[in-house]
Design a protein around this motif. Structure first.
Motif, PDB file in Angstrom:
ATOM      1  N   THR A 197      57.001  32.504  11.813  1.00  6.17           N
ATOM      2  CA  THR A 197      57.788  33.607  12.379  1.00  6.17           C
ATOM      3  C   THR A 197      58.132  34.634  11.312  1.00  6.17           C
ATOM      4  O   THR A 197      58.283  35.819  11.606  1.00  6.17           O
ATOM      5  CB  THR A 197      59.077  33.097  13.058  1.00  6.17           C
ATOM      6  OG1 THR A 197      59.837  32.324  12.120  1.00  6.17           O
ATOM      7  CG2 THR A 197      58.750  32.266  14.287  1.00  6.17           C
ATOM      8  N   GLY A 198      58.254  34.189  10.053  1.00  6.72           N
ATOM      9  CA  GLY A 198      58.491  35.146   8.972  1.00  6.72           C
ATOM     10  C   GLY A 198      57.321  36.098   8.796  1.00  6.72           C
ATOM     11  O   GLY A 198      57.500  37.307   8.627  1.00  6.72           O
ATOM     12  N   ILE A 199      56.102  35.540   8.872  1.00  5.33           N
ATOM     13  CA  ILE A 199      54.912  36.389   8.772  1.00  5.33           C
ATOM     14  C   ILE A 199      54.796  37.285  10.000  1.00  5.33           C
ATOM     15  O   ILE A 199      54.461  38.466   9.898  1.00  5.33           O
ATOM     16  CB  ILE A 199      53.643  35.525   8.606  1.00  5.33           C
ATOM     17  CG1 ILE A 199      53.717  34.702   7.321  1.00  5.33           C
ATOM     18  CG2 ILE A 199      52.394  36.413   8.590  1.00  5.33           C
ATOM     19  CD1 ILE A 199      52.594  33.682   7.176  1.00  5.33           C
ATOM     20  N   PHE A 200      55.090  36.724  11.183  1.00  8.63           N
ATOM     21  CA  PHE A 200      55.006  37.526  12.404  1.00  8.63           C
ATOM     22  C   PHE A 200      56.028  38.659  12.372  1.00  8.63           C
ATOM     23  O   PHE A 200      55.760  39.764  12.867  1.00  8.63           O
ATOM     24  CB  PHE A 200      55.220  36.652  13.637  1.00  8.63           C
ATOM     25  CG  PHE A 200      55.105  37.405  14.929  1.00  8.63           C
ATOM     26  CD1 PHE A 200      53.885  37.931  15.346  1.00  8.63           C
ATOM     27  CD2 PHE A 200      56.206  37.591  15.746  1.00  8.63           C
ATOM     28  CE1 PHE A 200      53.767  38.632  16.535  1.00  8.63           C
ATOM     29  CE2 PHE A 200      56.103  38.290  16.942  1.00  8.63           C
ATOM     30  CZ  PHE A 200      54.886  38.814  17.332  1.00  8.63           C
ATOM     31  N   ALA A 201      57.198  38.411  11.795  1.00  9.23           N
ATOM     32  CA  ALA A 201      58.204  39.470  11.679  1.00  9.23           C
ATOM     33  C   ALA A 201      57.673  40.614  10.820  1.00  9.23           C
ATOM     34  O   ALA A 201      57.934  41.798  11.110  1.00  9.23           O
ATOM     35  CB  ALA A 201      59.496  38.909  11.094  1.00  9.23           C
ATOM     36  N   LYS A 202      56.926  40.277   9.761  1.00  7.94           N
ATOM     37  CA  LYS A 202      56.319  41.335   8.947  1.00  7.94           C
ATOM     38  C   LYS A 202      55.309  42.134   9.773  1.00  7.94           C
ATOM     39  O   LYS A 202      55.275  43.368   9.705  1.00  7.94           O
ATOM     40  CB  LYS A 202      55.627  40.741   7.717  1.00  7.94           C
ATOM     41  CG  LYS A 202      55.028  41.816   6.809  1.00  7.94           C
ATOM     42  CD  LYS A 202      54.150  41.233   5.716  1.00  7.94           C
ATOM     43  CE  LYS A 202      52.775  40.855   6.232  1.00  7.94           C
ATOM     44  NZ  LYS A 202      51.822  40.556   5.126  1.00  7.94           N
ATOM     45  N   VAL A 203      54.486  41.416  10.551  1.00  8.59           N
ATOM     46  CA  VAL A 203      53.523  42.103  11.426  1.00  8.59           C
ATOM     47  C   VAL A 203      54.262  43.014  12.397  1.00  8.59           C
ATOM     48  O   VAL A 203      53.846  44.149  12.652  1.00  8.59           O
ATOM     49  CB  VAL A 203      52.659  41.071  12.190  1.00  8.59           C
ATOM     50  CG1 VAL A 203      51.742  41.775  13.181  1.00  8.59           C
ATOM     51  CG2 VAL A 203      51.846  40.219  11.220  1.00  8.59           C
ATOM     52  N   ALA A 204      55.387  42.533  12.925  1.00  3.51           N
ATOM     53  CA  ALA A 204      56.191  43.337  13.846  1.00  3.51           C
ATOM     54  C   ALA A 204      56.679  44.615  13.179  1.00  3.51           C
ATOM     55  O   ALA A 204      56.686  45.690  13.791  1.00  3.51           O
ATOM     56  CB  ALA A 204      57.382  42.525  14.349  1.00  3.51           C
ATOM     57  N   ARG A 205      57.078  44.525  11.913  1.00  3.76           N
ATOM     58  CA  ARG A 205      57.558  45.719  11.209  1.00  3.76           C
ATOM     59  C   ARG A 205      56.426  46.698  10.932  1.00  3.76           C
ATOM     60  O   ARG A 205      56.632  47.914  10.946  1.00  3.76           O
ATOM     61  CB  ARG A 205      58.259  45.298   9.910  1.00  3.76           C
ATOM     62  CG  ARG A 205      59.586  44.592  10.162  1.00  3.76           C
ATOM     63  CD  ARG A 205      60.361  44.348   8.897  1.00  3.76           C
ATOM     64  NE  ARG A 205      59.854  43.245   8.101  1.00  3.76           N
ATOM     65  CZ  ARG A 205      60.214  41.978   8.256  1.00  3.76           C
ATOM     66  NH1 ARG A 205      61.073  41.634   9.207  1.00  3.76           N
ATOM     67  NH2 ARG A 205      59.731  41.040   7.469  1.00  3.76           N
ATOM     68  N   ILE A 206      55.231  46.172  10.685  1.00  7.00           N
ATOM     69  CA  ILE A 206      54.065  47.043  10.502  1.00  7.00           C
ATOM     70  C   ILE A 206      53.783  47.823  11.782  1.00  7.00           C
ATOM     71  O   ILE A 206      53.569  49.040  11.772  1.00  7.00           O
ATOM     72  CB  ILE A 206      52.830  46.215  10.087  1.00  7.00           C
ATOM     73  CG1 ILE A 206      53.024  45.659   8.671  1.00  7.00           C
ATOM     74  CG2 ILE A 206      51.556  47.052  10.165  1.00  7.00           C
ATOM     75  CD1 ILE A 206      51.962  44.646   8.257  1.00  7.00           C
ATOM     76  N   VAL A 207      53.781  47.105  12.918  1.00  6.92           N
ATOM     77  CA  VAL A 207      53.523  47.735  14.211  1.00  6.92           C
ATOM     78  C   VAL A 207      54.639  48.726  14.554  1.00  6.92           C
ATOM     79  O   VAL A 207      54.381  49.854  14.991  1.00  6.92           O
ATOM     80  CB  VAL A 207      53.391  46.671  15.316  1.00  6.92           C
ATOM     81  CG1 VAL A 207      53.339  47.316  16.700  1.00  6.92           C
ATOM     82  CG2 VAL A 207      52.145  45.814  15.083  1.00  6.92           C
ATOM     83  N   THR A 208      55.884  48.314  14.344  1.00  4.29           N
ATOM     84  CA  THR A 208      57.024  49.164  14.676  1.00  4.29           C
ATOM     85  C   THR A 208      56.995  50.454  13.863  1.00  4.29           C
ATOM     86  O   THR A 208      57.284  51.537  14.380  1.00  4.29           O
ATOM     87  CB  THR A 208      58.344  48.410  14.425  1.00  4.29           C
ATOM     88  OG1 THR A 208      58.354  47.218  15.215  1.00  4.29           O
ATOM     89  CG2 THR A 208      59.546  49.257  14.804  1.00  4.29           C
ATOM     90  N   LYS A 209      56.658  50.352  12.587  1.00 10.22           N
ATOM     91  CA  LYS A 209      56.587  51.556  11.754  1.00 10.22           C
ATOM     92  C   LYS A 209      55.501  52.497  12.265  1.00 10.22           C
ATOM     93  O   LYS A 209      55.689  53.722  12.313  1.00 10.22           O
ATOM     94  CB  LYS A 209      56.316  51.171  10.299  1.00 10.22           C
ATOM     95  CG  LYS A 209      56.207  52.393   9.382  1.00 10.22           C
ATOM     96  CD  LYS A 209      55.851  52.002   7.964  1.00 10.22           C
ATOM     97  CE  LYS A 209      55.673  53.250   7.110  1.00 10.22           C
ATOM     98  NZ  LYS A 209      55.261  52.915   5.715  1.00 10.22           N
ATOM     99  N   TRP A 210      54.346  51.941  12.655  1.00  8.57           N
ATOM    100  CA  TRP A 210      53.234  52.772  13.131  1.00  8.57           C
ATOM    101  C   TRP A 210      53.640  53.562  14.373  1.00  8.57           C
ATOM    102  O   TRP A 210      53.234  54.701  14.560  1.00  8.57           O
ATOM    103  CB  TRP A 210      52.022  51.893  13.419  1.00  8.57           C
ATOM    104  CG  TRP A 210      50.790  52.673  13.766  1.00  8.57           C
ATOM    105  CD1 TRP A 210      49.878  53.205  12.913  1.00  8.57           C
ATOM    106  CD2 TRP A 210      50.331  53.016  15.088  1.00  8.57           C
ATOM    107  NE1 TRP A 210      48.889  53.852  13.604  1.00  8.57           N
ATOM    108  CE2 TRP A 210      49.137  53.755  14.946  1.00  8.57           C
ATOM    109  CE3 TRP A 210      50.817  52.770  16.366  1.00  8.57           C
ATOM    110  CZ2 TRP A 210      48.424  54.242  16.034  1.00  8.57           C
ATOM    111  CZ3 TRP A 210      50.097  53.256  17.450  1.00  8.57           C
ATOM    112  CH2 TRP A 210      48.923  53.979  17.285  1.00  8.57           C
TER     113      TRP A 210
END
Length: 205
Positions: free
Chosen positions: A101-114
Motif C-alpha cells: 500500500t505504501g508503493i500504491f500510495a506513491k503511484v496514487a500521488r503520481i496519478v493525482t499530480k498528472w
C-alpha cells in the motif's frame, strides 16, 4: 479484508475503502503467492508451501523477470541490486500490506499530480482506476511507476505525504490526446475515462 488489519498495517494516506478496492483488484488471497512474468508471459512455477520456498522462487527470478509477491502482489526487487538483500518478511501479511500500500500510495500521488491534483470528488473513481491500471502495467504516461520518484502532495484526495514543491504547485493537468480514448484497452478502466497512453506498453494487463 479485515478492517483491523488495514488500520494497523496499511498506508495511512489511503482510505480503508480504497485499500480494499486495491487488494480486490490486484491482490491475492495467498500470502505466499508469487507471480512471475518474463517477456510478457506468465511463468508456471510450483506453488510455494513455506516462506523459505517462496523466497527461493523470488531469488531465482528477480533480475530476470517481473516478480510479484504476497497479498498485494507488489514487485519484489525494485531498487534492490543484490537478491541477498531481499527480506523474507515480504510474505508476512502485515508487512506485505504495509509495503504494497505504501508503493500504491506513491503511484496514487503520481496519478493525482498528472491530473493537476483535482478536488472534485466525482473524479476519484477515475483516479483510483488509473492508479490500479498503472500498478498492473507498471507504467503511467510512459514512465515506470515503481522506479519513478515520489512527487509528494495529496494521495488521491486524501492526506498529503509531504508538502509539494513550488514547481508542484504550478503543475497543470496534461492535455488529453485526441486519440487517447482509442488507444486504451476496452473494459472497465476505459469506461471510467482513463487517460493513460498505453500505446507504448507491452504485454497484458
Amino acid at each position: 479484508m479485515d478492517a483491523a488489519l488495514i488500520a494497523k498495517c496499511a498506508d495511512p494516506t489511503l482510505a480503508p475503502a480504497i485499500v480494499e478496492q486495491f487488494i480486490s483488484a490486484v491482490g491475492s488471497d495467498d500470502p505466499l503467492a508469487v507471480t512471475v512474468k518474463a517477456d510478457g508471459r506468465l511463468v508456471l512455477i510450483p506453488k510455494p508451501r513455506s516462506p523459505d520456498e517462496a523466497m527461493g522462487v523470488v531469488k531465482d527470478y528477480v533480475g530476470h523477470a517481473i516478480v510479484r509477491v504476497g497479498i498485494t502482489q507488489f514487485p519484489a526487487g525494485v531498487g534492490v541490486g543484490d537478491p541477498s538483500q531481499l527480506r523474507p518478511d515480504m510474505f508476512d501479511v502485515c508487512s506485505n500490506l504495509r509495503t504494497g500500500t505504501g508503493i500504491f500510495a506513491k503511484v496514487a500521488r503520481i496519478v493525482t499530480k498528472w491530473y493537476g491534483r483535482p478536488t472534485n470528488s466525482e473524479l476519484l473513481p477515475q483516479l483510483v482506476d488509473d492508479a490500479i491500471y498503472a500498478w498492473k502495467t507498471e507504467t503511467f504516461e510512459g514512465d515506470n511507476v515503481f522506479l519513478a520518484n515520489d512527487p509528494g502532495g495529496p494521495t488521491f484526495m486524501n492526506t498529503a505525504s509531504e508538502e509539494p514543491s513550488d514547481d508542484d504547485d504550478r503543475a497543470e493537468p496534461a492535455p488529453e490526446s485526441e486519440d487517447s480514448s482509442q488507444s486504451a484497452e476496452p473494459g472497465e478502466a476505459a469506461e471510467a475515462g482513463m487517460r493513460i497512453d498505453i500505446s507504448r506498453i507491452g504485454g497484458g494487463r
